[in-house]
Design a protein around this motif. Structure first.
Motif, PDB file in Angstrom:
ATOM      1  N   GLU A 178     -45.937  14.477 -39.805  1.00  0.00           N
ATOM      2  CA  GLU A 178     -47.235  14.428 -39.818  1.00  0.00           C
ATOM      3  C   GLU A 178     -47.707  13.425 -41.234  1.00  0.00           C
ATOM      4  OE1 GLU A 178     -49.754  15.108 -37.818  1.00  0.00           O
ATOM      5  OE2 GLU A 178     -49.317  16.716 -37.054  1.00  0.00           O
ATOM      6  N   PRO A 188     -45.829  10.203 -36.269  1.00  0.00           N
ATOM      7  CA  PRO A 188     -46.150  11.632 -35.498  1.00  0.00           C
ATOM      8  C   PRO A 188     -46.018  11.169 -34.056  1.00  0.00           C
ATOM      9  CG  PRO A 188     -47.909  10.913 -37.161  1.00  0.00           C
ATOM     10  CD  PRO A 188     -46.930   9.673 -36.950  1.00  0.00           C
ATOM     11  N   SER A 220     -48.173  10.098 -30.819  1.00  0.00           N
ATOM     12  CA  SER A 220     -49.467   9.600 -31.154  1.00  0.00           C
ATOM     13  C   SER A 220     -49.481   8.152 -30.980  1.00  0.00           C
ATOM     14  CB  SER A 220     -49.429   9.761 -32.831  1.00  0.00           C
ATOM     15  OG  SER A 220     -48.412   8.855 -33.307  1.00  0.00           O
ATOM     16  N   ARG A 256     -52.107  12.724 -33.348  1.00  0.00           N
ATOM     17  CA  ARG A 256     -50.987  13.448 -32.699  1.00  0.00           C
ATOM     18  C   ARG A 256     -51.204  14.220 -31.600  1.00  0.00           C
ATOM     19  NH1 ARG A 256     -45.818  14.998 -34.408  1.00  0.00           N
ATOM     20  NH2 ARG A 256     -45.142  17.152 -34.003  1.00  0.00           N
ATOM     21  N   SER A 262     -55.013  16.099 -36.616  1.00  0.00           N
ATOM     22  CA  SER A 262     -54.272  15.140 -35.515  1.00  0.00           C
ATOM     23  C   SER A 262     -55.154  15.378 -34.279  1.00  0.00           C
ATOM     24  CB  SER A 262     -52.915  15.794 -35.212  1.00  0.00           C
ATOM     25  OG  SER A 262     -53.050  17.168 -34.923  1.00  0.00           O
TER      26      SER A 262
END
Length: 349
Positions: A177, A148, A151, A3, A78
């Motif tokens: 997430e 996310p 991403s 992310r 992330s």
């Protein structure tokens, strides 16, 4: 794991690198390590992805190869958080997906880092899963699908929708997430998600896989988990980076010569059985140093590889999401590939 996220306030930057190993100290000077051309501390940002990085961590190969250096492993969830830690100078080497790295190399971030290694080409470990009863992508119209935002999976989700002739507005895409995706799935709050392992494996137990990132890569939409190294660190400690690269190559080779040992190491890091670790390992495409230097991937100093083209494609996606100011020229991404450093680490091999 990949992310992009937003930049936090200065106080939060220090926290971003805390992870499981703590933030570590700045790469110091003096002492035995510095005298040998190695940093006092090497701070690594890792993620829970079943690739060679976890093998290196589990086997403590860096600790053995750089005995005068303290290796600090900090866990991130992330790539956006990895970018934040890079900007703050909290880590030296990290793992981020191709979309966050694209953002990092683009304005307004313009992070002073480079890509020296491809941890894995994303395959079946990222996929779009829907609840049973939804049999194809067109069945997602009007449904709630999580990913996310910005991403690699968000990038892949929009590509899948476009292939199916659907616009983004026809699906209720939610920004979550992975841990939140799993919780929302269990509550019945979402109808589908494009996510990565280990959360993906949980969704697949009760859902239907509509498409995987391996299938998308075969259709020209390649995504990958990439290493990033601070340019300052690479210039100051080239021998340490060489050793880091050699240990990553060693891990990839172990997956080919002794998969059981490789899976056992990954299983210990992810708290998985050897069987499940093997299954997840097989979902990724891992490349050794020779393959990394091929035209299809990082390439050479004289001929940067196609990875730069894939990053520029990701930049076009990020521009549509208003996550970058403009799509950089191809040479920006070519210069972002640490091809010389990779070549130097394996000179003569």
């Amino acid at each position: 794991m990949k992310r992009l996220g937003v930049l936090f306030a200065t106080a939060a930057l220090a926290l971003a690198a805390c992870g499981s190993g703590g933030s570590g100290s700045d790469s110091g000077s003096g002492g035995t390590a510095a005298a040998n051309g190695a940093p006092e501390t090497l701070r690594i940002g890792y993620q829970l992805i079943p690739n060679g990085d976890l093998i290196v961590k589990d086997q403590k190969w860096l600790e053995q190869a750089l005995p005068g250096t303290t290796i600090v492993w900090s866990k991130f969830d992330s790539g956006g958080d990895v970018n934040t830690a890079m900007i703050s100078g909290a880590i030296d080497i990290g793992l981020a997906g191709s979309s966050p790295v694209t953002k990092g190399l683009s304005a307004p971030l313009n992070i002073a880092y480079q890509v020296p290694w491809i941890f894995d080409v994303i395959g079946d470990n990222e996929a779009l899963v829907a609840r049973n009863g939804i049999t194809d992508v067109k069945g997602l119209v009007g449904k709630r699908v999580a990913a996310p935002f910005s991403s690699t999976t968000h990038y892949s989700l929009l590509a899948v929708l476009a292939e199916a002739g659907l616009s983004e507005s026809q699906v209720k895409i939610l920004d979550m997430e992975p841990p939140d995706i799993q919780a929302a799935w269990q509550r019945g709050d979402i109808d589908g998600a494009y996510v990565w392992t280990p959360v993906l494996a949980e969704l697949q137990k009760t859902g239907k896989t509509l498409v995987t990132s391996r299938e998308l890569a075969q259709r020209g939409k390649l995504t990958a988990d990439l290493a990033v190294v601070r340019t300052e660190f690479a210039e100051k400690y080239p021998k340490a980076l060489d050793e880091w690269l050699r240990q990553q190559d060693r891990a990839v080779k172990l997956t080919r010569t002794d998969k059981a040992a490789a899976a056992a190491a990954i299983g210990r890091q992810l708290n998985l059985s050897p069987e499940e670790a093997t299954r997840q390992l097989d979902q990724l495409v891992l490349l050794d140093a020779s393959e990394q230097r091929s035209a299809d991937y990082l390439g050479t100093p004289d001929a940067p590889g196609k990875l730069a083209e894939h990053l520029r494609s990701a930049a076009e996606f990020l521009k549509t999401q208003q996550k970058i100011d403009a799509v950089p020229a191809l040479d920006v991404f070519q210069k972002g590939l640490a091809t010389k450093e990779l070549a130097d680490a394996f000179a003569g091999s």
